[in-house]
Design a protein around this motif. Structure first.
Motif, PDB file in Angstrom:
ATOM      1  N   LEU A  10       4.338   0.248  10.429  1.00 31.65           N
ATOM      2  CA  LEU A  10       4.022  -1.178  10.310  1.00 31.65           C
ATOM      3  C   LEU A  10       4.733  -1.812   9.114  1.00 31.65           C
ATOM      4  CD1 LEU A  10       2.531  -3.591  11.501  1.00 31.65           C
ATOM      5  CD2 LEU A  10       0.490  -2.870  10.296  1.00 31.65           C
ATOM      6  N   LYS A  11       5.340  -1.017   8.272  1.00 30.91           N
ATOM      7  CA  LYS A  11       6.105  -1.548   7.147  1.00 30.91           C
ATOM      8  C   LYS A  11       7.534  -1.902   7.573  1.00 30.91           C
ATOM      9  CE  LYS A  11       3.344   0.999   3.822  1.00 30.91           C
ATOM     10  NZ  LYS A  11       3.317   2.029   2.773  1.00 30.91           N
ATOM     11  N   SER A  12       7.856  -1.689   8.847  1.00 37.93           N
ATOM     12  CA  SER A  12       9.192  -1.974   9.379  1.00 37.93           C
ATOM     13  C   SER A  12       9.144  -3.149  10.354  1.00 37.93           C
ATOM     14  CB  SER A  12       9.739  -0.739  10.101  1.00 37.93           C
ATOM     15  OG  SER A  12      10.879  -1.075  10.862  1.00 37.93           O
ATOM     16  N   MET A  13       9.695  -4.263   9.929  1.00 44.24           N
ATOM     17  CA  MET A  13       9.730  -5.463  10.766  1.00 44.24           C
ATOM     18  C   MET A  13      10.445  -5.181  12.095  1.00 44.24           C
ATOM     19  SD  MET A  13       9.173  -8.769  10.770  1.00 44.24           S
ATOM     20  CE  MET A  13       9.804 -10.321  11.316  1.00 44.24           C
ATOM     21  N   MET A  14      11.602  -4.544  12.027  1.00 44.25           N
ATOM     22  CA  MET A  14      12.368  -4.261  13.243  1.00 44.25           C
ATOM     23  C   MET A  14      11.612  -3.291  14.157  1.00 44.25           C
ATOM     24  SD  MET A  14      14.866  -6.225  13.129  1.00 44.25           S
ATOM     25  CE  MET A  14      15.789  -5.643  14.520  1.00 44.25           C
ATOM     26  N   GLY A  15      10.923  -2.334  13.564  1.00 42.59           N
ATOM     27  CA  GLY A  15      10.151  -1.394  14.361  1.00 42.59           C
ATOM     28  C   GLY A  15       9.068  -2.091  15.163  1.00 42.59           C
ATOM     29  N   VAL A  16       8.342  -2.982  14.498  1.00 41.91           N
ATOM     30  CA  VAL A  16       7.246  -3.695  15.167  1.00 41.91           C
ATOM     31  C   VAL A  16       7.794  -4.618  16.254  1.00 41.91           C
ATOM     32  CG1 VAL A  16       5.328  -5.312  14.860  1.00 41.91           C
ATOM     33  CG2 VAL A  16       5.766  -3.557  13.121  1.00 41.91           C
ATOM     34  N   LEU A  17       8.827  -5.385  15.929  1.00 39.71           N
ATOM     35  CA  LEU A  17       9.385  -6.306  16.923  1.00 39.71           C
ATOM     36  C   LEU A  17      10.012  -5.576  18.103  1.00 39.71           C
ATOM     37  CD1 LEU A  17      10.955  -9.071  14.664  1.00 39.71           C
ATOM     38  CD2 LEU A  17       8.823  -9.179  15.976  1.00 39.71           C
ATOM     39  N   SER A  18      10.499  -4.356  17.871  1.00 44.03           N
ATOM     40  CA  SER A  18      11.113  -3.588  18.957  1.00 44.03           C
ATOM     41  C   SER A  18      10.120  -3.228  20.055  1.00 44.03           C
ATOM     42  CB  SER A  18      11.763  -2.314  18.414  1.00 44.03           C
ATOM     43  OG  SER A  18      10.785  -1.347  18.070  1.00 44.03           O
ATOM     44  N   LEU A  19       8.823  -3.270  19.729  1.00 42.23           N
ATOM     45  CA  LEU A  19       7.803  -2.944  20.722  1.00 42.23           C
ATOM     46  C   LEU A  19       7.595  -4.068  21.736  1.00 42.23           C
ATOM     47  CD1 LEU A  19       5.113  -1.233  18.461  1.00 42.23           C
ATOM     48  CD2 LEU A  19       6.803  -0.131  19.925  1.00 42.23           C
ATOM     49  N   THR A  36      -4.176   3.817   9.279  1.00 43.59           N
ATOM     50  CA  THR A  36      -3.765   4.015   7.892  1.00 43.59           C
ATOM     51  C   THR A  36      -4.149   5.428   7.477  1.00 43.59           C
ATOM     52  OG1 THR A  36      -5.847   3.096   7.042  1.00 43.59           O
ATOM     53  CG2 THR A  36      -4.014   1.570   7.287  1.00 43.59           C
ATOM     54  N   ASP A  37      -3.281   6.074   6.722  1.00 44.95           N
ATOM     55  CA  ASP A  37      -3.538   7.443   6.297  1.00 44.95           C
ATOM     56  C   ASP A  37      -2.910   7.667   4.922  1.00 44.95           C
ATOM     57  OD1 ASP A  37      -4.379  10.063   6.317  1.00 44.95           O
ATOM     58  OD2 ASP A  37      -2.748  10.770   7.599  1.00 44.95           O
ATOM     59  N   GLY A  38      -3.774   7.911   3.931  1.00 48.59           N
ATOM     60  CA  GLY A  38      -3.273   8.137   2.579  1.00 48.59           C
ATOM     61  C   GLY A  38      -4.272   7.676   1.539  1.00 48.59           C
ATOM     62  N   GLU A  39      -3.812   7.637   0.300  1.00 46.56           N
ATOM     63  CA  GLU A  39      -4.718   7.412  -0.821  1.00 46.56           C
ATOM     64  C   GLU A  39      -5.449   6.075  -0.810  1.00 46.56           C
ATOM     65  OE1 GLU A  39      -2.534   6.244  -4.714  1.00 46.56           O
ATOM     66  OE2 GLU A  39      -1.254   7.710  -3.712  1.00 46.56           O
ATOM     67  N   ASP A  40      -4.850   5.011  -0.321  1.00 44.64           N
ATOM     68  CA  ASP A  40      -5.514   3.703  -0.317  1.00 44.64           C
ATOM     69  C   ASP A  40      -5.777   3.190   1.102  1.00 44.64           C
ATOM     70  OD1 ASP A  40      -2.835   3.317   0.195  1.00 44.64           O
ATOM     71  OD2 ASP A  40      -2.536   1.764  -1.318  1.00 44.64           O
ATOM     72  N   GLU A  41      -6.015   4.135   2.011  1.00 51.72           N
ATOM     73  CA  GLU A  41      -6.171   3.800   3.435  1.00 51.72           C
ATOM     74  C   GLU A  41      -7.339   2.864   3.725  1.00 51.72           C
ATOM     75  OE1 GLU A  41      -8.663   7.718   4.874  1.00 51.72           O
ATOM     76  OE2 GLU A  41      -6.486   7.874   4.756  1.00 51.72           O
ATOM     77  N   LYS A  42      -8.465   3.046   3.043  1.00 50.12           N
ATOM     78  CA  LYS A  42      -9.639   2.199   3.309  1.00 50.12           C
ATOM     79  C   LYS A  42      -9.391   0.761   2.883  1.00 50.12           C
ATOM     80  CE  LYS A  42     -13.086   5.832   3.287  1.00 50.12           C
ATOM     81  NZ  LYS A  42     -14.286   6.390   2.672  1.00 50.12           N
ATOM     82  N   LYS A  43      -8.818   0.602   1.694  1.00 47.01           N
ATOM     83  CA  LYS A  43      -8.508  -0.746   1.214  1.00 47.01           C
ATOM     84  C   LYS A  43      -7.478  -1.390   2.137  1.00 47.01           C
ATOM     85  CE  LYS A  43      -6.979  -3.379  -2.771  1.00 47.01           C
ATOM     86  NZ  LYS A  43      -6.504  -3.346  -4.146  1.00 47.01           N
ATOM     87  N   ALA A  44      -6.471  -0.627   2.536  1.00 46.72           N
ATOM     88  CA  ALA A  44      -5.418  -1.151   3.409  1.00 46.72           C
ATOM     89  C   ALA A  44      -5.982  -1.662   4.730  1.00 46.72           C
ATOM     90  CB  ALA A  44      -4.365  -0.072   3.665  1.00 46.72           C
ATOM     91  N   ILE A  45      -6.854  -0.899   5.360  1.00 46.54           N
ATOM     92  CA  ILE A  45      -7.371  -1.307   6.671  1.00 46.54           C
ATOM     93  C   ILE A  45      -8.217  -2.573   6.555  1.00 46.54           C
ATOM     94  CG2 ILE A  45      -9.574  -0.058   6.964  1.00 46.54           C
ATOM     95  CD1 ILE A  45      -6.752   0.042   9.515  1.00 46.54           C
ATOM     96  N   GLU A  46      -8.942  -2.717   5.451  1.00 46.59           N
ATOM     97  CA  GLU A  46      -9.744  -3.933   5.236  1.00 46.59           C
ATOM     98  C   GLU A  46      -8.855  -5.156   5.025  1.00 46.59           C
ATOM     99  OE1 GLU A  46     -12.996  -4.398   5.722  1.00 46.59           O
ATOM    100  OE2 GLU A  46     -12.972  -2.310   6.395  1.00 46.59           O
ATOM    101  N   ILE A  47      -7.809  -5.005   4.235  1.00 45.78           N
ATOM    102  CA  ILE A  47      -6.889  -6.115   3.983  1.00 45.78           C
ATOM    103  C   ILE A  47      -6.139  -6.486   5.262  1.00 45.78           C
ATOM    104  CG2 ILE A  47      -4.828  -6.832   2.693  1.00 45.78           C
ATOM    105  CD1 ILE A  47      -7.358  -6.682   0.939  1.00 45.78           C
ATOM    106  N   PHE A  55       0.818  -1.210   0.000  1.00 39.92           N
ATOM    107  CA  PHE A  55       0.000   0.000   0.000  1.00 39.92           C
ATOM    108  C   PHE A  55       0.852   1.260   0.000  1.00 39.92           C
ATOM    109  CE2 PHE A  55      -2.573  -3.325   2.001  1.00 39.92           C
ATOM    110  CZ  PHE A  55      -3.610  -3.348   1.086  1.00 39.92           C
ATOM    111  N   TYR A  56       0.320   2.320  -0.602  1.00 37.60           N
ATOM    112  CA  TYR A  56       1.002   3.608  -0.669  1.00 37.60           C
ATOM    113  C   TYR A  56       0.816   4.431   0.603  1.00 37.60           C
ATOM    114  CZ  TYR A  56       1.404   2.585  -5.625  1.00 37.60           C
ATOM    115  OH  TYR A  56       1.704   1.992  -6.823  1.00 37.60           O
TER     116      TYR A  56
END
Length: 91
Positions: free
Chosen positions: A45-54, A66-77, A30-31
């Protein structure tokens, strides 16, 4: 307008490497910006290390935004992927 998804991690191990890898790979298509919020911390969430660091444990309450042009599709997926992985209860 940003979309959000709140859920509670139910996997006994928490949000560990295998489901994190699948989530990261899913959102990379997603964009829009995809942020994972846990406690007072936020990571891409596009960063594996970022997520695991939590170090997200079981029973943790987490939010994905999600915030941007395809945010609705992204949240559903993302919602579908979380359900497929069986790692949480979506609120």
């Amino acid at each position: 307008m940003a979309q959000n998804l709140k859920f509670t991690v139910t996997d006994p191990v928490g949000l560990y490497a295998t489901p994190t890898t699948e989530l990261v790979n899913t959102v990379k298509q997603f964009y829009c910006h995809v942020t994972l919020n846990y406690g007072n911390k936020s990571v891409n969430l596009k960063s594996m290390m970022g997520v695991l660091s939590l170090g997200i444990p079981t029973k943790a309450q987490v939010e994905i935004v999600t915030d941007g042009e395809d945010e609705k599709k992204a949240i559903e997926i993302i919602k579908d992927k979380i359900n497929e992985l069986g790692i949480s209860t979506i609120e």
